[in-house]
Scaffold this motif. Structure first.
Motif, PDB file in Angstrom:
ATOM      1  N   GLY A  42     -20.696  -6.677   7.025  1.00 48.98           N
ATOM      2  CA  GLY A  42     -20.448  -5.328   6.533  1.00 48.98           C
ATOM      3  C   GLY A  42     -21.726  -4.629   6.096  1.00 48.98           C
ATOM      4  O   GLY A  42     -21.698  -3.706   5.283  1.00 48.98           O
ATOM      5  N   ASP A  43     -22.850  -5.062   6.654  1.00 49.21           N
ATOM      6  CA  ASP A  43     -24.161  -4.534   6.284  1.00 49.21           C
ATOM      7  C   ASP A  43     -24.545  -3.400   7.238  1.00 49.21           C
ATOM      8  O   ASP A  43     -25.123  -3.633   8.302  1.00 49.21           O
ATOM      9  CB  ASP A  43     -25.189  -5.661   6.331  1.00 49.21           C
ATOM     10  N   LYS A  44     -24.205  -2.175   6.848  1.00 54.54           N
ATOM     11  CA  LYS A  44     -24.474  -1.017   7.707  1.00 54.54           C
ATOM     12  C   LYS A  44     -25.972  -0.781   7.896  1.00 54.54           C
ATOM     13  O   LYS A  44     -26.408  -0.395   8.971  1.00 54.54           O
ATOM     14  CB  LYS A  44     -23.827   0.245   7.130  1.00 54.54           C
ATOM     15  N   ASP A  45     -26.750  -1.022   6.847  1.00 52.61           N
ATOM     16  CA  ASP A  45     -28.198  -0.857   6.959  1.00 52.61           C
ATOM     17  C   ASP A  45     -28.761  -1.880   7.950  1.00 52.61           C
ATOM     18  O   ASP A  45     -29.576  -1.542   8.813  1.00 52.61           O
ATOM     19  CB  ASP A  45     -28.859  -1.005   5.590  1.00 52.61           C
ATOM     20  N   GLY A  46     -28.318  -3.127   7.832  1.00 47.25           N
ATOM     21  CA  GLY A  46     -28.749  -4.166   8.768  1.00 47.25           C
ATOM     22  C   GLY A  46     -28.324  -3.850  10.186  1.00 47.25           C
ATOM     23  O   GLY A  46     -29.079  -4.048  11.137  1.00 47.25           O
ATOM     24  N   GLU A  47     -27.115  -3.327  10.337  1.00 46.34           N
ATOM     25  CA  GLU A  47     -26.613  -2.949  11.657  1.00 46.34           C
ATOM     26  C   GLU A  47     -27.494  -1.864  12.276  1.00 46.34           C
ATOM     27  O   GLU A  47     -27.862  -1.944  13.459  1.00 46.34           O
ATOM     28  CB  GLU A  47     -25.172  -2.453  11.503  1.00 46.34           C
ATOM     29  N   ALA A  48     -27.856  -0.864  11.467  1.00 49.24           N
ATOM     30  CA  ALA A  48     -28.716   0.216  11.957  1.00 49.24           C
ATOM     31  C   ALA A  48     -30.068  -0.322  12.406  1.00 49.24           C
ATOM     32  O   ALA A  48     -30.599   0.081  13.448  1.00 49.24           O
ATOM     33  CB  ALA A  48     -28.900   1.282  10.874  1.00 49.24           C
ATOM     34  N   GLN A  49     -30.642  -1.244  11.631  1.00 52.71           N
ATOM     35  CA  GLN A  49     -31.942  -1.822  11.970  1.00 52.71           C
ATOM     36  C   GLN A  49     -31.884  -2.627  13.268  1.00 52.71           C
ATOM     37  O   GLN A  49     -32.777  -2.527  14.114  1.00 52.71           O
ATOM     38  CB  GLN A  49     -32.450  -2.691  10.828  1.00 52.71           C
ATOM     39  N   VAL A  50     -30.836  -3.440  13.415  1.00 50.25           N
ATOM     40  CA  VAL A  50     -30.706  -4.250  14.631  1.00 50.25           C
ATOM     41  C   VAL A  50     -30.524  -3.342  15.847  1.00 50.25           C
ATOM     42  O   VAL A  50     -31.153  -3.563  16.897  1.00 50.25           O
ATOM     43  CB  VAL A  50     -29.547  -5.262  14.513  1.00 50.25           C
TER      44      VAL A  50
END
Length: 130
Positions: A42-50
């Motif tokens: 549920g890590d939206k910031d991590g998702e954006a970075q990946v």
């Protein structure tokens, strides 16, 4: 959550290592696994970075259409999280990816090379907002 973050960072490190070794397919698999990890956490910031990293990688191999998909998702997430500078950076990459997607083979080669050359200098901008 810390274990998922550690796993994601390891996957991103593996993606980079495989990319540097020329194994683009394995690198993209690592990006996909890291993306799944971020979504599961549920890590939206991590998702954006990946998604940003994957989009850049796809641009570097001339896959403009697939890069657009990743970058559009990354830009939307960055914008929703209030990462204005990151969203602008991604929007600029999107312009290049869209141009690549509509370019002929010779133009794609030129655009892909241009993207690869800029990669190292833009790395710090990818994380400017956090």
């Amino acid at each position: 959550e810390g274990a998922l973050e550690d796993e994601r960072q390891a996957l991103l490190g593996a993606a980079e290592a495989r990319w540097q070794l020329g194994d683009k397919t394995a690198a993209l698999v690592c990006y996909d696994r890291a993306l799944g990890n971020a979504v599961d956490a549920g890590d939206k910031d991590g998702e954006a970075q990946v998604l940003l990293g994957k989009g850049f990688a796809l641009m570097s191999i001339g896959e403009g259409g697939r890069a657009v998909e990743s970058l559009e998702r990354s830009a939307a997430l960055a914008d929703s999280l209030g990462h204005t500078a990151q969203a602008r950076f991604i929007e600029n990459m999107l312009l290049q990816a869209r141009a690549m997607d509509t370019a002929g083979p010779r133009q794609k080669d030129a655009l892909g090379g241009e993207v690869a050359e800029r990669g190292a200098s833009n790395e710090s901008a990818r994380t400017a907002d956090g």
